[in-house]
Enzyme design. Sequence first.
Site, short mmCIF file in Angstrom:
data_model
loop_
_atom_site.label_atom_id
_atom_site.label_comp_id
_atom_site.label_asym_id
_atom_site.label_seq_id
_atom_site.Cartn_x
_atom_site.Cartn_y
_atom_site.Cartn_z
CB ALA A 1 -0.12 1.72 -2.82
N GLY B 1 3.25 -2.89 -2.98
CA GLY B 1 4.19 -1.85 -3.49
C GLY B 1 5.10 -1.27 -3.62
CD GLU C 1 2.53 -5.13 -6.50
OE1 GLU C 1 2.02 -3.64 -5.65
OE2 GLU C 1 1.90 -4.99 -7.43
CD GLU D 1 0.03 -5.93 -2.00
OE1 GLU D 1 0.68 -7.09 -1.11
OE2 GLU D 1 0.56 -4.58 -2.42
N1 3HC Z 1 0.60 4.30 3.78
C1 3HC Z 1 0.58 5.65 4.52
N2 3HC Z 1 1.25 5.58 5.68
C2 3HC Z 1 1.09 4.19 6.18
C3 3HC Z 1 1.74 2.91 5.34
C4 3HC Z 1 1.02 3.17 3.80
N3 3HC Z 1 1.75 2.17 3.53
N4 3HC Z 1 2.70 2.88 6.27
C5 3HC Z 1 2.79 3.46 7.02
N5 3HC Z 1 2.87 4.06 7.42
C6 3HC Z 1 2.46 5.31 8.39
C7 3HC Z 1 1.46 4.54 9.55
O1 3HC Z 1 0.37 4.91 9.30
C8 3HC Z 1 2.30 5.45 10.43
O2 3HC Z 1 1.61 7.08 10.71
P1 3HC Z 1 1.51 7.60 12.13
O3 3HC Z 1 2.95 8.01 12.41
O4 3HC Z 1 1.24 8.90 11.90
O5 3HC Z 1 1.13 6.88 13.05
C9 3HC Z 1 3.68 5.79 10.08
O6 3HC Z 1 3.48 5.27 8.54
C10 3HC Z 1 4.80 5.13 11.01
O7 3HC Z 1 4.23 3.74 10.69
P2 3HC Z 1 4.19 3.01 11.94
O8 3HC Z 1 3.94 3.20 12.77
O9 3HC Z 1 3.17 0.98 11.86
O10 3HC Z 1 5.81 2.31 12.14
P3 3HC Z 1 6.72 0.29 11.79
O11 3HC Z 1 8.11 1.15 11.99
O12 3HC Z 1 6.04 0.22 13.31
O13 3HC Z 1 6.16 -0.12 10.90
C11 3HC Z 1 5.93 -0.88 8.17
C12 3HC Z 1 6.41 0.42 8.96
C13 3HC Z 1 6.10 -2.54 8.46
C14 3HC Z 1 6.20 0.03 7.05
C15 3HC Z 1 4.07 -0.56 8.84
O14 3HC Z 1 3.12 1.33 8.85
C16 3HC Z 1 3.86 -0.92 7.72
O15 3HC Z 1 3.68 -2.18 7.78
N6 3HC Z 1 2.65 -0.54 6.78
C17 3HC Z 1 2.07 -0.55 6.29
C18 3HC Z 1 2.65 -1.18 5.02
C19 3HC Z 1 1.65 -2.36 3.29
O16 3HC Z 1 0.79 -2.61 3.91
N7 3HC Z 1 2.08 -1.84 2.81
C20 3HC Z 1 1.19 -2.70 1.43
C21 3HC Z 1 0.15 -1.19 1.18
S1 3HC Z 1 -0.56 -1.58 -0.05
C22 3HC Z 1 -0.21 -1.90 -2.00
O17 3HC Z 1 0.95 -1.37 -1.40
C23 3HC Z 1 -0.97 -1.62 -2.80
C24 3HC Z 1 0.12 -2.17 -3.99
O18 3HC Z 1 0.28 -3.06 -4.26
C25 3HC Z 1 -1.02 -1.38 -5.13
#
Ligand code: 3HC
Length: 698
Positions: free
Chosen positions: A62, A101, A104, A124
Amino acid sequence: MSVIKHKIIEEIALIEIYNPPVNAISAAVRVGLLETIENLSLNEKIRAIVITAPERTFLAGADIKEFGKKVDAPILGKICDKIESLNKIVVASLHGTPLGGGLEVAMSAHYRIAAPNTKVGLPEVLLGILPGAGGTQRLPRLCGVDMALDMMLTGKHVPAKEALSSGIIDEIAKNNNTIDNGIEYAKKLVKEGFRPRPTSQIQNKISDTEETSELILKFKDTASKKYKNLFSPHAIIRSVEEGLKLDFAEAILNERKLFEECIESPQRQGLIHSFFAERANTKIPELKEGKPIELNKIGIIGGGTMGTGISMAAMNAGFNVIMIEQNDEAIQKAKAKITSTYDRSVKLNRITTEQKNKTMDMFSATTNFSELKDRDLIIEAVFENMDVKKEVFVKLNQICSQDCILASNTSYLNVNEIASVVDNPSRVIGLHFFSPANIMKLLEVVVAEKTSKDTVSTAFNLAKQMRKVPVRSGVCDGFIGNRILSKYLVGMYHMVEDGASPFHVDKVIRDFGCAMGIFQVIDLAGGDIGWATRKRKAPFRHKDDRYVQIPDRVCERGWFGQKTSKGYYLYGENVDFLTPNPEIEVICEQERKRAGITPKKFDDKEILDKYIAAMVYEGTKILSEQIALKPSDIDVVFTNGYGFPKWRGGPMKYADMIGLDKILKNIQKYSEEDPRFWTPPKLLEDLVKQNKNFDSLN
Ligand code: 3HC
Ligand code: NAI
């Protein structure tokens, strides 16, 4: 460009999602995806739908930026339910990091093919929430309760092979071409007569049996110890446990309710702040123009606590290391420390003997400085003494090439002064690692007056290679972290002299969520280090500054903490963890008498208020002086180097959450008693006046 594109290739519909950089599932993605799926579902010619996100990665989850905001778009859970209910085969073609997500969505598709580079996960929990689009219900159906809970409680990324063997995906493709992989797989499924296979109806891996209850009990037990302060791990377990007793639709509603509770929790705010703060730390002016130079060979001067740790951090990142020590005995000691650390890793199966040998081959040690002449970077970690450091830098100036980067690991000393002894100070920088340097994530990059942009860029690049979290700091006594630490440490000494017990202070700090109490930290680092600093600063102390002598009395007895088996606490084989040294209270009593202080009683709140106020006080001054460029950098320093709980966001975010007016009021109250220590910082007063918070400065 539209975030969702689709095309129809014979009887297969291909959906492509484009939302750079990581294809986060924003409102626009949700609206577009739902609309596209609904339209395609009406097209009778289509037999299968393939969902892809062709660029960097399949959906990484998400859009975290939307949490806590009111967004007008369907929730992701609704889209997942819709995908699963289609009467056409839906294939998710995965690559990169389908997380949260993203996974998911993939699990609501009927079949999943993954490129070999894929890693899946439901991280998450690291953001203080739970998978809220069916993840807590669909993942156990695919891989069983045991693995699903393990994945959801750790947030770990599972590589394609393991995802296949556990049932999360159905096939691993031969290459990373996600579009072709998806289409070919869909064609094959259609041709072979496969039917839609809703994950919600898979039951063979979940059952509400006694065995499952025992397993869940085991997870609850671990969670109550490991995640005792956290909300979302317990919500995850509840969602799975309660889901087993409900039908799927009810279980999804239950999951949603728990998800919303997590979203409302301040822990979610703290953890998401930490997520973005740990990415904003590299957004600094020098990196816009600076070009990193390539590093291959590193020299480390000093083989004590820090020199050995930094050497290992460098070798683990693939650098060749030469260490310089004063004599053979010190070399042997350093080598023994490094060898025993790697031996332990072999014993714990973290690395193989072969990997250990290969790493050790990259290491050599000598007393001969001239061997450093071919190095690209030198990191000095000798005694914390300006004269000793200057002497080393004078030698380096003669031996190393003029563009070899010269770094000091000093904890407090003035990097400008160190740089003044070399001909080309633009290559001098502070690289402040934390102990143990092979493990701790934080690296303060101390930019001196004449440090060049290229040198700063190289330092940030080095941090990336070493998997450290770098934070830019200007030059001041103690930089960001130790300067703030010094302030709250003295604040706590004041409280102890006023009547608080050091053990009570520590307990309050631990209960707040910090990894250790402040007196525990002193015992770990060695009381002698602070003692030496106090002596160094004694000539510059103002006569009206309050000076508490309790720590000096402790050090005069030779009680330096863990290394002498006695400090504020007692240590030894038969001594329980956190056993107070009973003589400390006696010293405190004597010192209170000597200072003419009638001891007062302090409750938990008074202790915590002062602890936080002192941190925020100094943090604010550091911002006004531009030692830290933004409040979130201070948060990153404390959550990665000082055990401040990430779920509280860091001291500055925590201050925002409880209200800057409250902090200012406390500081004003303390300043009535001790105006020298607690003069209210102007920046804090201005922010409160303007009704702004620290986040407005990020
Ligand atoms: N939402 C918004 N922005 C995101 C994002 C997300 N889920 N994931 C990454 N970004 C952004 C980062 O803030 C960064 O932005 P910036 O360049 O402006 O600083 C850019 O994307 C690149 O991210 P990274 O620097 O972290 O890049 P990496 O290549 O090192 O890593 C990744 C990529 C493994 C995808 C890592 O970004 C990550 O772990 N992201 C979070 C993943 C996550 O937690 N997903 C679950 C979200 S909650 C959810 O899905 C709820 C659902 O259950 C309803
Ligand atoms: P230490 O006392 O464990 O090690 C210093 C080593 O430097 C000794 O082995 C000594 O023999 C060697 N040395 C001294 N002069 C030398 C010279 N001229 N040439 C070669 N070797 C020389 O000290 P520690 O704890 O490793 O600290 C080193 C530096 O790192 C200090 O500046 C300290 O402030 C800083 N630091 C320490 C941290 C800690 O937790 N110990 C954390 C972060 C920084």
